[in-house]
Design a protein around this motif. Structure first.
Motif, PDB file in Angstrom:
ATOM      1  N   ALA A  12      32.072  38.293  15.816  1.00 42.12           N
ATOM      2  CA  ALA A  12      31.042  37.289  16.064  1.00 42.12           C
ATOM      3  C   ALA A  12      31.699  36.052  16.684  1.00 42.12           C
ATOM      4  O   ALA A  12      32.815  35.678  16.314  1.00 42.12           O
ATOM      5  N   ALA A  13      31.005  35.448  17.618  1.00 42.82           N
ATOM      6  CA  ALA A  13      31.500  34.231  18.262  1.00 42.82           C
ATOM      7  C   ALA A  13      31.504  33.090  17.256  1.00 42.82           C
ATOM      8  O   ALA A  13      30.698  33.047  16.321  1.00 42.82           O
ATOM      9  N   ARG A  14      32.414  32.149  17.479  1.00 47.30           N
ATOM     10  CA  ARG A  14      32.508  30.934  16.670  1.00 47.30           C
ATOM     11  C   ARG A  14      32.371  29.730  17.599  1.00 47.30           C
ATOM     12  O   ARG A  14      32.482  29.858  18.821  1.00 47.30           O
ATOM     13  N   ALA A  40      25.285  23.142  23.611  1.00 45.23           N
ATOM     14  CA  ALA A  40      24.314  22.788  22.560  1.00 45.23           C
ATOM     15  C   ALA A  40      23.387  23.951  22.235  1.00 45.23           C
ATOM     16  O   ALA A  40      23.103  24.208  21.055  1.00 45.23           O
ATOM     17  N   VAL A  41      22.928  24.667  23.255  1.00 41.49           N
ATOM     18  CA  VAL A  41      22.027  25.799  23.029  1.00 41.49           C
ATOM     19  C   VAL A  41      22.746  26.920  22.277  1.00 41.49           C
ATOM     20  O   VAL A  41      22.207  27.509  21.332  1.00 41.49           O
ATOM     21  N   LEU A  42      23.971  27.202  22.691  1.00 46.39           N
ATOM     22  CA  LEU A  42      24.737  28.253  22.012  1.00 46.39           C
ATOM     23  C   LEU A  42      25.095  27.847  20.587  1.00 46.39           C
ATOM     24  O   LEU A  42      25.052  28.675  19.670  1.00 46.39           O
ATOM     25  N   ALA A  43      25.433  26.589  20.384  1.00 51.30           N
ATOM     26  CA  ALA A  43      25.732  26.106  19.033  1.00 51.30           C
ATOM     27  C   ALA A  43      24.501  26.236  18.137  1.00 51.30           C
ATOM     28  O   ALA A  43      24.614  26.625  16.963  1.00 51.30           O
ATOM     29  N   ALA A  44      23.333  25.936  18.671  1.00 59.63           N
ATOM     30  CA  ALA A  44      22.097  26.081  17.892  1.00 59.63           C
ATOM     31  C   ALA A  44      21.847  27.550  17.541  1.00 59.63           C
ATOM     32  O   ALA A  44      21.390  27.857  16.435  1.00 59.63           O
ATOM     33  N   LEU A  45      22.140  28.447  18.468  1.00 55.82           N
ATOM     34  CA  LEU A  45      22.003  29.877  18.184  1.00 55.82           C
ATOM     35  C   LEU A  45      22.894  30.268  17.011  1.00 55.82           C
ATOM     36  O   LEU A  45      22.435  30.924  16.066  1.00 55.82           O
ATOM     37  N   LEU A  46      24.148  29.860  17.049  1.00 52.80           N
ATOM     38  CA  LEU A  46      25.077  30.211  15.978  1.00 52.80           C
ATOM     39  C   LEU A  46      24.721  29.544  14.661  1.00 52.80           C
ATOM     40  O   LEU A  46      24.946  30.115  13.595  1.00 52.80           O
ATOM     41  N   GLU A  47      24.155  28.334  14.727  1.00 54.30           N
ATOM     42  CA  GLU A  47      23.738  27.668  13.496  1.00 54.30           C
ATOM     43  C   GLU A  47      22.587  28.429  12.841  1.00 54.30           C
ATOM     44  O   GLU A  47      22.526  28.561  11.626  1.00 54.30           O
ATOM     45  N   ASP A  49      21.834  31.705  13.397  1.00 50.80           N
ATOM     46  CA  ASP A  49      22.257  33.068  13.074  1.00 50.80           C
ATOM     47  C   ASP A  49      23.707  33.232  13.513  1.00 50.80           C
ATOM     48  O   ASP A  49      23.986  33.522  14.673  1.00 50.80           O
ATOM     49  N   ALA A  50      24.618  33.038  12.589  1.00 53.05           N
ATOM     50  CA  ALA A  50      26.051  33.014  12.904  1.00 53.05           C
ATOM     51  C   ALA A  50      26.572  34.324  13.491  1.00 53.05           C
ATOM     52  O   ALA A  50      27.618  34.334  14.125  1.00 53.05           O
ATOM     53  N   ASP A  51      25.853  35.421  13.297  1.00 56.21           N
ATOM     54  CA  ASP A  51      26.314  36.720  13.798  1.00 56.21           C
ATOM     55  C   ASP A  51      25.571  37.184  15.047  1.00 56.21           C
ATOM     56  O   ASP A  51      25.768  38.317  15.494  1.00 56.21           O
ATOM     57  N   ALA A  52      24.731  36.353  15.616  1.00 54.66           N
ATOM     58  CA  ALA A  52      23.893  36.783  16.734  1.00 54.66           C
ATOM     59  C   ALA A  52      24.663  37.032  18.023  1.00 54.66           C
ATOM     60  O   ALA A  52      24.266  37.867  18.827  1.00 54.66           O
ATOM     61  N   LEU A  53      25.743  36.323  18.241  1.00 55.40           N
ATOM     62  CA  LEU A  53      26.487  36.430  19.497  1.00 55.40           C
ATOM     63  C   LEU A  53      27.814  37.123  19.230  1.00 55.40           C
ATOM     64  O   LEU A  53      28.721  36.561  18.641  1.00 55.40           O
ATOM     65  N   ASP A  54      27.884  38.377  19.634  1.00 55.27           N
ATOM     66  CA  ASP A  54      29.097  39.169  19.478  1.00 55.27           C
ATOM     67  C   ASP A  54      29.928  39.039  20.736  1.00 55.27           C
ATOM     68  O   ASP A  54      29.384  38.972  21.850  1.00 55.27           O
ATOM     69  N   LEU A  55      31.238  39.030  20.556  1.00 57.00           N
ATOM     70  CA  LEU A  55      32.092  38.989  21.736  1.00 57.00           C
ATOM     71  C   LEU A  55      33.225  39.987  21.606  1.00 57.00           C
ATOM     72  O   LEU A  55      33.579  40.428  20.513  1.00 57.00           O
ATOM     73  N   ALA A  56      33.753  40.340  22.752  1.00 57.44           N
ATOM     74  CA  ALA A  56      34.968  41.138  22.848  1.00 57.44           C
ATOM     75  C   ALA A  56      36.021  40.212  23.437  1.00 57.44           C
ATOM     76  O   ALA A  56      35.787  39.582  24.471  1.00 57.44           O
ATOM     77  N   THR A  65      30.268  40.199  25.993  1.00 56.00           N
ATOM     78  CA  THR A  65      29.348  39.538  25.061  1.00 56.00           C
ATOM     79  C   THR A  65      28.065  40.341  24.931  1.00 56.00           C
ATOM     80  O   THR A  65      27.680  41.078  25.839  1.00 56.00           O
ATOM     81  N   LEU A  66      27.400  40.159  23.814  1.00 55.13           N
ATOM     82  CA  LEU A  66      26.047  40.667  23.617  1.00 55.13           C
ATOM     83  C   LEU A  66      25.395  39.831  22.524  1.00 55.13           C
ATOM     84  O   LEU A  66      25.963  39.655  21.441  1.00 55.13           O
ATOM     85  N   ILE A  67      24.217  39.309  22.830  1.00 52.52           N
ATOM     86  CA  ILE A  67      23.432  38.599  21.821  1.00 52.52           C
ATOM     87  C   ILE A  67      22.431  39.586  21.236  1.00 52.52           C
ATOM     88  O   ILE A  67      21.737  40.295  21.971  1.00 52.52           O
ATOM     89  N   SER A  68      22.382  39.641  19.910  1.00 53.90           N
ATOM     90  CA  SER A  68      21.397  40.472  19.219  1.00 53.90           C
ATOM     91  C   SER A  68      20.535  39.550  18.371  1.00 53.90           C
ATOM     92  O   SER A  68      20.963  39.032  17.356  1.00 53.90           O
ATOM     93  N   GLY A  69      19.328  39.335  18.847  1.00 53.92           N
ATOM     94  CA  GLY A  69      18.415  38.441  18.163  1.00 53.92           C
ATOM     95  C   GLY A  69      17.483  39.191  17.231  1.00 53.92           C
ATOM     96  O   GLY A  69      16.992  40.265  17.551  1.00 53.92           O
ATOM     97  N   TRP A  70      17.230  38.598  16.079  1.00 56.46           N
ATOM     98  CA  TRP A  70      16.336  39.187  15.083  1.00 56.46           C
ATOM     99  C   TRP A  70      15.448  38.085  14.545  1.00 56.46           C
ATOM    100  O   TRP A  70      15.936  37.067  14.047  1.00 56.46           O
TER     101      TRP A  70
END
Length: 145
Positions: A12-14, A40-47, A49-56, A65-70
């Protein structure tokens, strides 16, 4: 994967990854027809859902990268990107496998992927992964003002 990619780290991205992700998307992702991404938008995503943005990550940089939104009802996949010179080596497939496992654990019964019409490579990947276009639907969008 090829032996030279055995050291790819999938996680997961940090917050500290966000500048590198933005730079990666500028070179490896489809960026037209979308609002500009920013920290700011990416930080809000992680805030949210901390696991939403996966990275290699490989050799000190982001290579996928892949974002998995739920949202508690539907599961959405977007921003799948792999560094162009590393495509076709299983990075996207592993990102998808991880996202699918995460979303299934959250209760998702169906996944949808957003793919631009002109992105033939992306459409080929999703079709190979067992996804199919849903022609009876059209996406409607409007910017928040």
């Amino acid at each position: 994967m090829n032996a030279d990619l055995d050291h790819i780290v999938f996680r997961a991205a940090r917050g500290e990854d966000l500048p590198g992700i933005l730079a990666f998307w500028a070179q490896a992702a489809e960026n037209q027809a979308r609002p500009a991404d920013n920290i700011a938008v990416l930080a809000a995503l992680l805030e949210r859902d901390a696991d939403a943005l996966d990275l290699a990550a490989y050799d000190g940089g982001v290579v996928g990268t892949l974002i998995s939104g739920w949202d508690g009802w539907r599961a959405h996949l977007y921003r799948l990107a792999v560094r162009p010179d590393l495509r076709g080596r299983g990075i996207a497939a592993e990102l998808l496998r991880r996202a699918e496992a995460r979303l299934a654990a959250l209760g998702a019964a169906r996944l949808d992927a957003m793919v631009l019409e002109q992105n033939g490579l992306g459409q080929s990947f999703w079709a190979t992964a067992g996804f199919s276009a849903q022609p009876e639907w059209r996406r409607w969008v409007r910017s928040v003002e």
